[in-house]
Write a protein that holds these residues in place. Structure first.
Motif, mmCIF file in Angstrom:
data_model
loop_
_atom_site.group_PDB
_atom_site.id
_atom_site.type_symbol
_atom_site.label_atom_id
_atom_site.label_comp_id
_atom_site.label_asym_id
_atom_site.label_seq_id
_atom_site.Cartn_x
_atom_site.Cartn_y
_atom_site.Cartn_z
ATOM 1 N N GLU A 6 109.999 3.334 15.251
ATOM 2 C CA GLU A 6 111.021 3.306 14.114
ATOM 3 C C GLU A 6 110.319 3.943 12.619
ATOM 4 N N ASP A 7 109.014 3.687 12.842
ATOM 5 C CA ASP A 7 108.165 4.174 11.832
ATOM 6 C C ASP A 7 107.529 5.678 11.834
ATOM 7 N N GLY A 8 108.234 6.205 12.765
ATOM 8 C CA GLY A 8 107.748 7.570 12.965
ATOM 9 C C GLY A 8 106.466 8.074 13.532
ATOM 10 N N ARG A 9 105.705 7.007 14.105
ATOM 11 C CA ARG A 9 104.531 7.015 14.717
ATOM 12 C C ARG A 9 104.448 7.036 16.058
ATOM 13 N N LEU A 10 103.806 7.902 16.562
ATOM 14 C CA LEU A 10 103.566 8.586 18.248
ATOM 15 C C LEU A 10 102.977 7.237 18.701
ATOM 16 N N ASP A 11 103.663 6.669 19.887
ATOM 17 C CA ASP A 11 102.950 5.691 20.377
ATOM 18 C C ASP A 11 101.766 5.833 21.425
ATOM 19 N N ASP A 12 100.740 5.071 21.334
ATOM 20 C CA ASP A 12 99.673 5.410 22.127
ATOM 21 C C ASP A 12 99.931 5.583 23.709
ATOM 22 N N ALA A 13 101.157 4.865 24.286
ATOM 23 C CA ALA A 13 101.448 5.253 25.660
ATOM 24 C C ALA A 13 101.809 6.610 25.857
ATOM 25 N N SER A 14 102.072 7.384 24.822
ATOM 26 C CA SER A 14 102.631 8.799 25.159
ATOM 27 C C SER A 14 101.618 9.866 25.559
ATOM 28 N N PHE A 15 100.443 9.387 25.454
ATOM 29 C CA PHE A 15 99.176 10.328 25.634
ATOM 30 C C PHE A 15 99.205 10.892 27.098
ATOM 31 N N PRO A 16 99.119 9.881 28.118
ATOM 32 C CA PRO A 16 99.240 10.223 29.424
ATOM 33 C C PRO A 16 100.271 11.227 29.608
ATOM 34 N N GLU A 17 101.586 10.831 29.320
ATOM 35 C CA GLU A 17 102.643 11.738 29.664
ATOM 36 C C GLU A 17 102.657 13.095 28.822
ATOM 37 N N ILE A 18 101.980 13.031 27.678
ATOM 38 C CA ILE A 18 101.745 14.282 27.196
ATOM 39 C C ILE A 18 100.774 15.261 27.749
#
Length: 497
Positions: free
Chosen positions: A397-409
């Motif tokens: 909600e603060d517009g920050r990309l979650d660390d959990a996204s990087f494997p998916e990216i």
């Protein structure tokens, strides 16, 4: 279609020999440059200016590489440059190659082809190809970027003929680029060469180096088609030689990626001089390992299944795939259709150009789709780009990309890389799974609006399993890196390290 010594570029190899070489991972020829320096400054040359700090291979390293090519089945070594006659050990290399039973084909601008050198080349049964684009003195000097080039070329021509060229054992060829300035003269020049028993090596320019900078040389597709047809008619009616007009070579076909490779003076290997993707370093790997592990090499050998766009459905596909160098230089993709082929002139909208929107070949849909564009494809490498959007499921909600996204990216970058490579395949939609993440480091952050770049390198492949190293950059800042292990059905046989 005639397959005889009156034709060029691999015509000495039968379709069966080429197919067997592809199957067995062998070579039939190898192109090599012993030096990059040249005494001409041809305005169309593909080569960049040689670096004064380059670290050229030693004489012994060259001898070893030639031996490796022979062990892989090579029957001919093609010597390019730079200008080969400036290399101090040229004749030693020629004699060594001939002593192994391989043929030698030497491309030269002729400036140093003295009567003595011409005799030595003839005595060693070297096939010589002299670069001569025109018989007009002023135009030849202009194209070569050197006053007096025409005179030097004609002197070399005379010296080679005086030495005994051409003969059944020592063919002589003349290499000419096709451009606006000489296209009307070349049919007469073709006949002049044929009448002397000299092989004409006329070819379209690859749009790289000087040719790209000097666009006044370019020949449009209709004129190129007309020119090829005129020469085919001359050969058919005047000399009884039959061939199908197709770019980039007049009277020949370029299938060199099936059975050849190019090695530069520093030991870097490319599939050809037009596809400027280094596929290996012979100071670190053997030639066998480079050719075995290169994805570019394997893809081009499997071109019938992987080539994209109108070239993939062309009726001449079995013996023509256009110019892979032109395709790569103009589209960024060595498996793209050749934009310079006249058959594709009305179908350019079917040719894919990098960068490309990955939604065209990715199964993911927003908000799960994170990667936006595929920017580059290399040898077991790729570069993708994405912009962080507020509607992505990994954005808080603060517009920050979650660390959990990087494997998916990183995984989506893999899917983009493989999806693009195989988009024209009979089985383009591979089934795949992310098996695990290793050594993942999150070193920074990204927020809505940030543009990220994802670099991939295929560290190893074992059948359908692969380990890829990924990095994610936010501008100049590394924000994540790690290894992922994936499984993809039918992704490729064999292994690479």
């Amino acid at each position: 279609m005639t397959n005889c010594p009156d034709r060029i570029y691999g015509s000495e190899f039968t379709p069966r020999e080429i197919a067997d070489a592809v199957r067995d991972g062998r070579l039939l020829s190898m192109e090599i440059e012993f030096n990059q320096n040249c005494n001409f400054s041809c305005i169309y040359c593909y080569a960049s200016q040689a670096s004064a700090k380059r670290d050229d291979l030693t004489r012994d390293e060259f001898l070893d590489i030639i031996g490796q090519a022979r062990e892989l089945g090579a029957r001919k070594i093609i010597i390019l440059g730079g200008e080969p006659t400036l290399y101090p050990h040229l004749m030693e290399m020629v004699r060594h190659i001939r002593s192994t039973g391989m043929d030698v084909e030497l491309f030269t601008n002729g400036a140093n082809v003295t009567p003595q050198l011409a005799r030595e080349l003839f005595e060693n049964r070297a096939r010589v190809v002299l670069k001569m684009n025109t018989l007009d003195e002023s135009l030849q000097d202009t194209l070569c970027g050197r006053k007096g080039a025409h005179t030097q070329i004609q002197e070399a021509f005379a010296n080679l003929k005086l030495a005994g060229y051409p003969s059944p054992d020592c063919p002589l060829g003349v290499s000419s680029i096709i451009c606006q300035q000489n296209v009307e003269e070349l049919p007469r020049m073709w006949q002049w060469l044929r009448d002397q028993g000299i092989l004409p090596y006329f070819e379209m320019m690859t749009p790289q180096g000087g040719a790209r900078e000097h666009n006044m040389l370019e020949l449009d597709s209709p004129r190129a088609e007309d020119f090829f047809n005129r020469i085919a008619e001359i050969d058919r009616t005047g000399y009884g030689i039959h061939w199908q007009p197709q770019p980039p070579l007049v009277g020949g076909e370029c299938l060199r990626h099936q059975y050849s490779c190019a090695v530069n003076s520093q030991g870097f290997v490319q599939s050809c001089v037009g596809i400027t993707i280094p596929i290996g370093d012979l100071r670190r790997q053997s030639l066998r390992e480079v050719l075995r592990d290169s994805e570019v090499v394997q893809d081009l050998k499997n071109y019938r299944d992987l080539i994209k766009g109108p070239c993939g459905t062309c009726e001449q596909l079995d013996h023509c795939y256009g110019c892979r160098g032109s395709a790569y230089q103009l589209t960024g993709d060595y498996l793209a259709s050749d934009p310079l082929c006249w058959k594709n002139s009305q179908r350019r909208d079917e040719i894919m150009f990098l960068p490309i929107d990955v939604s065209r070949f990715m199964p993911h849909k927003p908000p799960m789709l994170l990667v936006d564009r595929l920017l580059e494809i290399g040898d077991r490498t790729s570069l993708c780009e994405m912009t962080v959007r507020g509607d992505m499921i990994f954005v808080d909600e603060d517009g920050r990309l979650d660390d959990a996204s990087f494997p998916e990216i990183i995984s989506q970058a893999v899917a983009a890389q493989e999806g693009f490579r195989r988009i024209a395949s009979r089985n383009p939609l591979l089934e795949g799974f992310l098996l695990g993440v290793k050594k993942l480091e999150v070193l920074g952050t990204a927020r809505v609006g940030d543009s990220l770049r994802i670099s991939l390198y295929k560290a190893s492949r074992f059948g359908d399993f692969g380990i890829l190293e990924g990095t994610v950059m936010n501008g100049d800042t590394l924000i994540a890196r790690g290894e992922i292990k994936v499984w993809q059905s039918g992704s490729g046989a064999g292994s690479g390290a």
